[in-house]
Scaffold this motif. Structure first.
Motif, PDB file in Angstrom:
ATOM      1  N   MET A   1       3.048   2.632 -31.972  1.00  0.00           N
ATOM      2  CA  MET A   1       3.444   3.274 -30.723  1.00  0.00           C
ATOM      3  C   MET A   1       2.378   4.220 -30.176  1.00  0.00           C
ATOM      4  O   MET A   1       2.595   4.860 -29.154  1.00  0.00           O
ATOM      5  CB  MET A   1       4.754   4.056 -30.915  1.00  0.00           C
ATOM      6  CG  MET A   1       5.962   3.178 -31.151  1.00  0.00           C
ATOM      7  SD  MET A   1       6.379   2.225 -29.660  1.00  0.00           S
ATOM      8  CE  MET A   1       7.751   1.221 -30.264  1.00  0.00           C
ATOM      9  N   ALA A   2       1.243   4.318 -30.861  1.00  0.00           N
ATOM     10  CA  ALA A   2       0.225   5.287 -30.452  1.00  0.00           C
ATOM     11  C   ALA A   2      -0.282   5.014 -29.045  1.00  0.00           C
ATOM     12  O   ALA A   2      -0.443   5.943 -28.239  1.00  0.00           O
ATOM     13  CB  ALA A   2      -0.939   5.284 -31.441  1.00  0.00           C
ATOM     14  N   GLU A   3      -0.519   3.752 -28.703  1.00  0.00           N
ATOM     15  CA  GLU A   3      -1.059   3.439 -27.375  1.00  0.00           C
ATOM     16  C   GLU A   3      -0.099   3.874 -26.280  1.00  0.00           C
ATOM     17  O   GLU A   3      -0.529   4.435 -25.257  1.00  0.00           O
ATOM     18  CB  GLU A   3      -1.344   1.939 -27.277  1.00  0.00           C
ATOM     19  CG  GLU A   3      -2.006   1.541 -25.956  1.00  0.00           C
ATOM     20  CD  GLU A   3      -2.429   0.094 -25.927  1.00  0.00           C
ATOM     21  OE1 GLU A   3      -2.984  -0.325 -24.891  1.00  0.00           O
ATOM     22  OE2 GLU A   3      -2.212  -0.609 -26.930  1.00  0.00           O
ATOM     23  N   LYS A   4       1.176   3.658 -26.484  1.00  0.00           N
ATOM     24  CA  LYS A   4       2.158   4.070 -25.481  1.00  0.00           C
ATOM     25  C   LYS A   4       2.204   5.596 -25.371  1.00  0.00           C
ATOM     26  O   LYS A   4       2.350   6.141 -24.268  1.00  0.00           O
ATOM     27  CB  LYS A   4       3.533   3.517 -25.835  1.00  0.00           C
ATOM     28  CG  LYS A   4       3.630   2.009 -25.703  1.00  0.00           C
ATOM     29  CD  LYS A   4       5.045   1.516 -25.966  1.00  0.00           C
ATOM     30  CE  LYS A   4       5.122   0.003 -25.785  1.00  0.00           C
ATOM     31  NZ  LYS A   4       6.498  -0.515 -26.015  1.00  0.00           N
ATOM     32  N   LEU A   5       2.062   6.285 -26.507  1.00  0.00           N
ATOM     33  CA  LEU A   5       2.103   7.746 -26.463  1.00  0.00           C
ATOM     34  C   LEU A   5       0.875   8.305 -25.748  1.00  0.00           C
ATOM     35  O   LEU A   5       0.978   9.235 -24.949  1.00  0.00           O
ATOM     36  CB  LEU A   5       2.198   8.306 -27.880  1.00  0.00           C
ATOM     37  CG  LEU A   5       2.678   9.754 -27.987  1.00  0.00           C
ATOM     38  CD1 LEU A   5       4.095   9.890 -27.432  1.00  0.00           C
ATOM     39  CD2 LEU A   5       2.628  10.214 -29.437  1.00  0.00           C
ATOM     40  N   PHE A   6      -0.295   7.733 -26.013  1.00  0.00           N
ATOM     41  CA  PHE A   6      -1.501   8.174 -25.317  1.00  0.00           C
ATOM     42  C   PHE A   6      -1.378   7.959 -23.814  1.00  0.00           C
ATOM     43  O   PHE A   6      -1.925   8.730 -23.020  1.00  0.00           O
ATOM     44  CB  PHE A   6      -2.726   7.432 -25.847  1.00  0.00           C
ATOM     45  CG  PHE A   6      -3.310   8.032 -27.087  1.00  0.00           C
ATOM     46  CD1 PHE A   6      -4.021   9.226 -27.027  1.00  0.00           C
ATOM     47  CD2 PHE A   6      -3.160   7.427 -28.320  1.00  0.00           C
ATOM     48  CE1 PHE A   6      -4.574   9.789 -28.162  1.00  0.00           C
ATOM     49  CE2 PHE A   6      -3.701   7.981 -29.460  1.00  0.00           C
ATOM     50  CZ  PHE A   6      -4.409   9.164 -29.393  1.00  0.00           C
ATOM     51  N   ALA A   7      -0.660   6.916 -23.392  1.00  0.00           N
ATOM     52  CA  ALA A   7      -0.531   6.624 -21.970  1.00  0.00           C
ATOM     53  C   ALA A   7       0.220   7.722 -21.225  1.00  0.00           C
ATOM     54  O   ALA A   7       0.029   7.904 -20.021  1.00  0.00           O
ATOM     55  CB  ALA A   7       0.157   5.278 -21.770  1.00  0.00           C
ATOM     56  N   TYR A   8       1.060   8.482 -21.919  1.00  0.00           N
ATOM     57  CA  TYR A   8       1.769   9.585 -21.267  1.00  0.00           C
ATOM     58  C   TYR A   8       0.802  10.686 -20.845  1.00  0.00           C
ATOM     59  O   TYR A   8       1.019  11.346 -19.833  1.00  0.00           O
ATOM     60  CB  TYR A   8       2.816  10.182 -22.213  1.00  0.00           C
ATOM     61  CG  TYR A   8       4.090   9.387 -22.331  1.00  0.00           C
ATOM     62  CD1 TYR A   8       5.122   9.538 -21.405  1.00  0.00           C
ATOM     63  CD2 TYR A   8       4.282   8.492 -23.374  1.00  0.00           C
ATOM     64  CE1 TYR A   8       6.296   8.818 -21.519  1.00  0.00           C
ATOM     65  CE2 TYR A   8       5.449   7.764 -23.501  1.00  0.00           C
ATOM     66  CZ  TYR A   8       6.448   7.927 -22.569  1.00  0.00           C
ATOM     67  OH  TYR A   8       7.617   7.214 -22.678  1.00  0.00           O
ATOM     68  N   GLY A   9      -0.241  10.917 -21.640  1.00  0.00           N
ATOM     69  CA  GLY A   9      -1.192  11.984 -21.329  1.00  0.00           C
ATOM     70  C   GLY A   9      -0.711  13.349 -21.747  1.00  0.00           C
ATOM     71  O   GLY A   9      -1.396  14.089 -22.431  1.00  0.00           O
ATOM     72  N   VAL A  10       0.501  13.719 -21.325  1.00  0.00           N
ATOM     73  CA  VAL A  10       1.138  14.984 -21.705  1.00  0.00           C
ATOM     74  C   VAL A  10       2.557  14.670 -22.174  1.00  0.00           C
ATOM     75  O   VAL A  10       3.258  13.883 -21.537  1.00  0.00           O
ATOM     76  CB  VAL A  10       1.199  15.967 -20.511  1.00  0.00           C
ATOM     77  CG1 VAL A  10       1.842  17.276 -20.934  1.00  0.00           C
ATOM     78  CG2 VAL A  10      -0.188  16.217 -19.951  1.00  0.00           C
TER      79      VAL A  10
END
Length: 247
Positions: free
Chosen positions: A122-131
């Motif tokens: 799920m790291a890629e999806k979490l990075f996509a949030y930015g904040v």
């Protein structure tokens, strides 16, 4: 310090072991700054140098309000994000090594630390949030090393001495530092030059005896810790000196 909201750094993440939590969590927000190796930065505002990049396996953070003029440097926090489908319950443990501001954030995490917030894959999806919204609490730092003081490279033996503490365990802040002037029979205050770097001009000759003020919480509990002859009379620039204190 540079950090980016839209660039995704994919770091290999390993789920953290379950932790027992105590104390109160506080709501906040966190973002991340990038580096090619997913670690921290050696040029942070705390003055840690390369230690600020590698300590805690690169699980480090810049902070804003928690920086507290530099006295918050070296503090450890448990941080966990609040997106159940993407985030682990444990989150990550970070060490404060820098000052950093984001979009109403208390934490600007290294990409290695930010990735630790995520569930597997799920790291890629979490990075996509930015904040992301997070909750955090102060925890004790734990190392397999004693507290040491490093003599910084811009020191000039024997007159000018600049020190930075490394491997500061527990939950206290170093609020002040003083040096013993034997010929005057008095303690002389060292200046907080920046971050957690303390310096003094006209350093005394001979072995150096220091004391630092340890402060807990909001200053409700504080005391002085004396380090007798912690630096030898021939102290050298760039060297680290063991205090013998592990907590």
């Amino acid at each position: 310090m540079n950090y980016y909201y839209l660039v995704v750094f994919l770091c290999i993440t390993v789920p953290l072991p379950a932790l027992s939590y105590s104390g109160e969590y506080y709501a906040s927000r966190a973002t991340y700054y990038g580096s090619p190796d997913c670690l921290g930065t050696p040029t942070g505002a705390c003055g840690f140098g390369e230690y600020g990049k590698t300590v805690n396996d690169g699980q480090v953070s810049g902070v804003s309000k928690l920086y507290r003029g530099g006295s918050g440097c070296g503090a450890c926090y448990q941080v966990r994000c609040k997106i159940p489908e993407h985030c682990t319950e444990e989150g990550t443990k970070v060490v404060v090594t820098d000052y950093g501001e984001g979009d109403r954030t208390d934490f600007v995490l290294s990409t290695a630390a930010y990735g630790k917030l995520a569930r597997p894959y799920m790291a890629e999806k979490l990075f996509a949030y930015g904040v992301v919204d997070v909750e955090f609490k102060r925890i004790a730092c734990q190392y397999n090393y004693n507290l040491v003081f490093k003599v910084l490279p811009h020191s000039k033996y024997p007159s000018y001495l600049a020190l930075v503490p490394l491997y500061q365990s527990g939950t206290y802040d170093i609020a002040a530092m003083e040096i013993w002037q034997d010929d005057r029979k008095e303690w002389r205050p060292m200046r907080r030059a920046y971050g957690t770097v303390f310096d003094i001009t006209d350093a005394p000759l001979g072995a150096i005896t220091l004391r630092y003020q340890a402060v807990y919480g909001y200053g409700d509990y504080k005391y002085w810790v004396m380090l007798n002859n912690v630096l030898p009379s021939d102290w050298q620039v760039g060297y680290t000196y063991d205090t013998g204190i592990s907590a």
